[in-house]
Scaffold this motif. Sequence first.
Motif, PDB file in Angstrom:
ATOM      1  N   GLN A   4     -16.231   6.834  35.407  1.00 47.62           N
ATOM      2  CA  GLN A   4     -17.533   6.648  36.063  1.00 47.62           C
ATOM      3  C   GLN A   4     -17.578   7.254  37.456  1.00 47.62           C
ATOM      4  N   GLN A   5     -16.401   7.438  38.068  1.00 47.88           N
ATOM      5  CA  GLN A   5     -16.365   7.887  39.465  1.00 47.88           C
ATOM      6  C   GLN A   5     -16.608   9.381  39.638  1.00 47.88           C
ATOM      7  N   VAL A   6     -16.607  10.135  38.531  1.00 47.41           N
ATOM      8  CA  VAL A   6     -16.703  11.597  38.665  1.00 47.41           C
ATOM      9  C   VAL A   6     -17.704  12.188  37.674  1.00 47.41           C
ATOM     10  N   ALA A   7     -18.111  13.416  37.989  1.00 48.35           N
ATOM     11  CA  ALA A   7     -18.987  14.135  37.049  1.00 48.35           C
ATOM     12  C   ALA A   7     -18.126  14.625  35.884  1.00 48.35           C
ATOM     13  N   PRO A   8     -18.720  14.737  34.695  1.00 48.78           N
ATOM     14  CA  PRO A   8     -17.914  15.210  33.560  1.00 48.78           C
ATOM     15  C   PRO A   8     -17.404  16.640  33.770  1.00 48.78           C
ATOM     16  N   ILE A   9     -16.286  16.941  33.140  1.00 48.63           N
ATOM     17  CA  ILE A   9     -15.728  18.296  33.204  1.00 48.63           C
ATOM     18  C   ILE A   9     -16.599  19.184  32.302  1.00 48.63           C
ATOM     19  N   ARG A  10     -17.165  20.242  32.880  1.00 48.72           N
ATOM     20  CA  ARG A  10     -18.036  21.111  32.075  1.00 48.72           C
ATOM     21  C   ARG A  10     -17.282  22.313  31.527  1.00 48.72           C
ATOM     22  N   ALA A  19      -8.848  13.348  41.670  1.00 44.61           N
ATOM     23  CA  ALA A  19      -8.081  14.138  40.697  1.00 44.61           C
ATOM     24  C   ALA A  19      -7.711  13.272  39.494  1.00 44.61           C
ATOM     25  N   VAL A  20      -7.280  12.037  39.763  1.00 43.95           N
ATOM     26  CA  VAL A  20      -6.925  11.128  38.664  1.00 43.95           C
ATOM     27  C   VAL A  20      -8.166  10.845  37.823  1.00 43.95           C
ATOM     28  N   ALA A  21      -9.268  10.519  38.506  1.00 39.16           N
ATOM     29  CA  ALA A  21     -10.485  10.153  37.778  1.00 39.16           C
ATOM     30  C   ALA A  21     -10.986  11.320  36.918  1.00 39.16           C
ATOM     31  N   ALA A  22     -10.944  12.541  37.463  1.00 37.87           N
ATOM     32  CA  ALA A  22     -11.429  13.704  36.703  1.00 37.87           C
ATOM     33  C   ALA A  22     -10.547  13.948  35.479  1.00 37.87           C
ATOM     34  N   THR A  23      -9.251  13.761  35.641  1.00 35.28           N
ATOM     35  CA  THR A  23      -8.321  13.992  34.529  1.00 35.28           C
ATOM     36  C   THR A  23      -8.523  12.924  33.449  1.00 35.28           C
ATOM     37  N   VAL A  24      -8.710  11.690  33.894  1.00 32.55           N
ATOM     38  CA  VAL A  24      -8.984  10.615  32.930  1.00 32.55           C
ATOM     39  C   VAL A  24     -10.292  10.921  32.189  1.00 32.55           C
TER      40      VAL A  24
END
Length: 723
Positions: A309-315, A474-479
Amino acid sequence: MIYQGNAITVAKNGEGIARLTFDLKDESVNKLSAAVIEELGEAVKALQGESDLQGLVIDSAKEVFIVGADITEFHGVFEKDEAFLVEMNQRVHAIFNAIEDLPFPTVTAINGIALGGGCEVALTTDYRVMADSARLGLPETKLGILPGWGGCVRLPRLIGADNAIEWIAGGTENKAAAALKMGAVDAVVPGDQLEDAALDLLTRAARGELDYRARRAEKTSPLKLGPIEQMMAFETAKGYVAGKAGPHYPAPVESIKVIQKGAGESRERAQAIEAKAFAKLAKTDVCFNLVGLFLNDQLVKKKAGKYAQQVAPIRQAAVLGAGIMGGGIAYQSASKGTPILMKDIKEEALELGLKEARKLFAKQAERGKLTTEQMAEKLSHIRPTLSYGDFGHIDLVVEAVVENPKVKEAVLTELEDQVDEATILTSNTSTISIDRLAQNLKRPENFCGMHFFNPVHRMPLVEVIRGEKTSGTAVAATVAYARAMGKTPIVVNDCPGFLVNRVLFPYFGGFSLLMKQGADFQRVDKLMEKFGWPMGPAYLLDVVGMDTAVHAGEVMAEGFPERMGSLGGGAKGESQSAIQLMFENDRLGQKNAKGFYAYEEDKKGKPKKVVDEAAIALVKEVAKEHRELSDEEIIARMMVPLCLETVRCLEDGIVGSAAEADMALIYGIGFPPFRGGALRYIDALGVAEFVAQAERLAEELGPLYAPTETLRRMAADGSRFYA
Ligand code: NAD
C-alpha cells in the motif's frame, strides 16, 4: 423488520417475500462465527413465527456472499472433546434444516465468494442463483476437516455423488459456469441482475410453474445408487483420492467415506454420520497444523499487503540474466501483467530464456487457460535485449546473473549508472550478503535482495532481503512487485543464506554427518519423504546442483564457522563430505545427469532418477564408521539442525515472527505443510523434549545440534512458539 442482529437482518417486502441479508458489522467480509450462527438461529425462529410469508431470499450486502466459518475460532473450539464438537455441529444442522423446511419456497442469491459454511448455507435453500463472477466450493478438506454443516449430505443429493466427491475431496473453488453445468445452481446472471433472478424464481415457484417441493424432496431424500454405481462412485474415487492426497492427509478420503455412508440414509442420520467424522478429524494434529498454516498465511499476506500500500505499483520491470532464474522471472512477470525487459550478454541465453517462457505459456494454452491471442500478448510483455538502451524508464530491476560476488558487484555498479535515480535495484542472489553487494553502490538505499526459488513459476515464496542501508520504499516496492507476480513475499534481514538457505544448509550438514556415520542415503531419502518432504536430501541436492551446494556451503561456513564450518572445505584434519566428493567427481546432480542418483529422460522428457552403483560406492568412501541408527534417530539428525537454525533466525531478528519463518520454509523448500513448519514442529514435540534431543545429539555431533540459551529457558518455563 422481522429480525435485526449484528450480522443478519430479515425484512419483508409488500409481496410477502422475506429477505435474510448477511452483513457483518465492522468487517469487510461475511463469515460464520459462533455468534453469527447463533443469530442465524434467531433469525430463522423469527421467520418461522411469521404467518403470511410467500418466499425467502438469502443474500449478502458485502462483495462476498460468505467466505466460510470463522477459522480464527477453530483452534479454540477444536480443543474441546469429540462429543462437544458433534453436539455443536448438530445444533447447526438443526438451524440449517429449519431453513430447508420452511413452508414456502426459498432461494439464495450468491453474489460473490461462497465457500465452506457459506456454500452450505446456500445448499439449504430450494434454489440458488449465482453471479457470473462468484465462486462456490467446499474447501474444508484443505484444512484437514470435511464440510460439517451438511455439505457432505446435501451436495451429493444435488449434483450426484461423483461430482460432489470432486468438489469436496478436491476442495475446489468452482466458477459459476461449472456450478451451473453440474446443477449446483439454477441460474447464472450478471451481478446486477441477481436480485431480479432470485425473485423471478420465487414468483414462478409461487405460481406453481416450478415445483419447489419436488426440488426439496430430491435434496432431503436418500441417494438412489445401484451397487455398480456405488462401486464406481466411491471405491474407485477412494483409491484415486488416497493416491493423490498421500498418507499424511486423511480428510479427502474420510469425506468420501462420509458421503458413501450417508448416501442411503435419511437427512438426519446422514448428518449424524457427518458430525461424527468431522469431530474426529478436527481433533487430529494434521488439522491443527493446517488451520495454523491458514492463519499464518493470512498474517503473512496481510503484512505484505501493508507494505504494498505504501508504493505505486511497478509498471515496468527488468531482469539481468536470462538463465534458469532470469527466464523464470521474466515469464512470471509477463504472465501476471508486468512488462519486463530481459537482458543478457549472450544472444543464445536470450533465445533460451524466451524459449522456456514460450513453452510455459504454451502449456497454459494447452490447458485452456489462455487463448492463442492472450499467449501472444503475454509473450510480447517480455522484451529481450543485449543492451542497456531502454533502462532509463524502469521501476525495478532484478539482477539474476551468475552467483559470483565479483561479477554481481561489477554488474550492479554498471547497472546503477544506466537507470533512473529512483529505480529500485534487487538481487536474486541465493547466499551473498546484501550489505556486501551494496558496498560499491552510490544509492544503497535503493537496493535489496529479491530471492526467488526454482522453478520460479511454481514456488510461491520470494524472500525480500533488507540490507542495513535499504530504505522502506525499496522494501515496499519489491514486496509490491512480488505480490503483483502472484508470489508470497516475506521480508527478512540480511545474513549469509538469508532465512531459507541459512536453515536449509544445516539440514544438509546433518545429512553429511549421517553419511560419515555410514548411513545409506537412499534410506535417508525414503525416510524423509515418508516424513513428508517432497524429496529426500540426496535427491534435493541433485536438484539444487552439487556445485551450487558446495559454493553456497562455503558462504555458510564462512558466515557461521562454529557450527557450519564443515559445510565449506571442512576444518583442518576433517574429512571430506559426501557432497564435496560428489562435486569433485563431477557428479553435479540433475544438471549433468549424475549425482547421488543417475538421471534418465522419461517419456515426457523429464529427468527420472535411477539407482547408480558408482554413486553408492563413492559415498561409502566418506563413511568413517557404520552406526546402526533407528528411523527416529535419522529423522532427528536431519530435523534438529534445521529447526535449531530456524530458532536462531527468529532470535537474531532475521525473520519477524514464528508465522513468517514457518511459512517461508513451507513455501520456499516444501517443508511438510501438514506439520505446520519448523517452529510448529518443535511445539508439537514439546520444547523440552526437543531441547533434550538436541542436547543429546550435540554431545555426540557438536555445535550444529546445540540448542540456544533462549530455547533452554523456554523448555524450563514451558513456553512455546505459538500461544
Ligand atoms: P544461470 O547460469 O542459469 O544464468 C545466469 C545468466 O546470467 C546466464 O544466462 C548468463 O549469460 C547471464 N549473465 C552473466 N553475466 C551477465 C551480465 N553481466 N549481464 C547480463 N547477464 C549476464 O544461473 P541461474 O541458476 O539462473 O542463477 C542466477 C542467480 O539466481 C544466481 O545468483 C543464483 O544464485 C540465483 N538463484 C538460483 C537458483 C537456482 O536454483 N538456480 C535459485 C535461487 C536463486
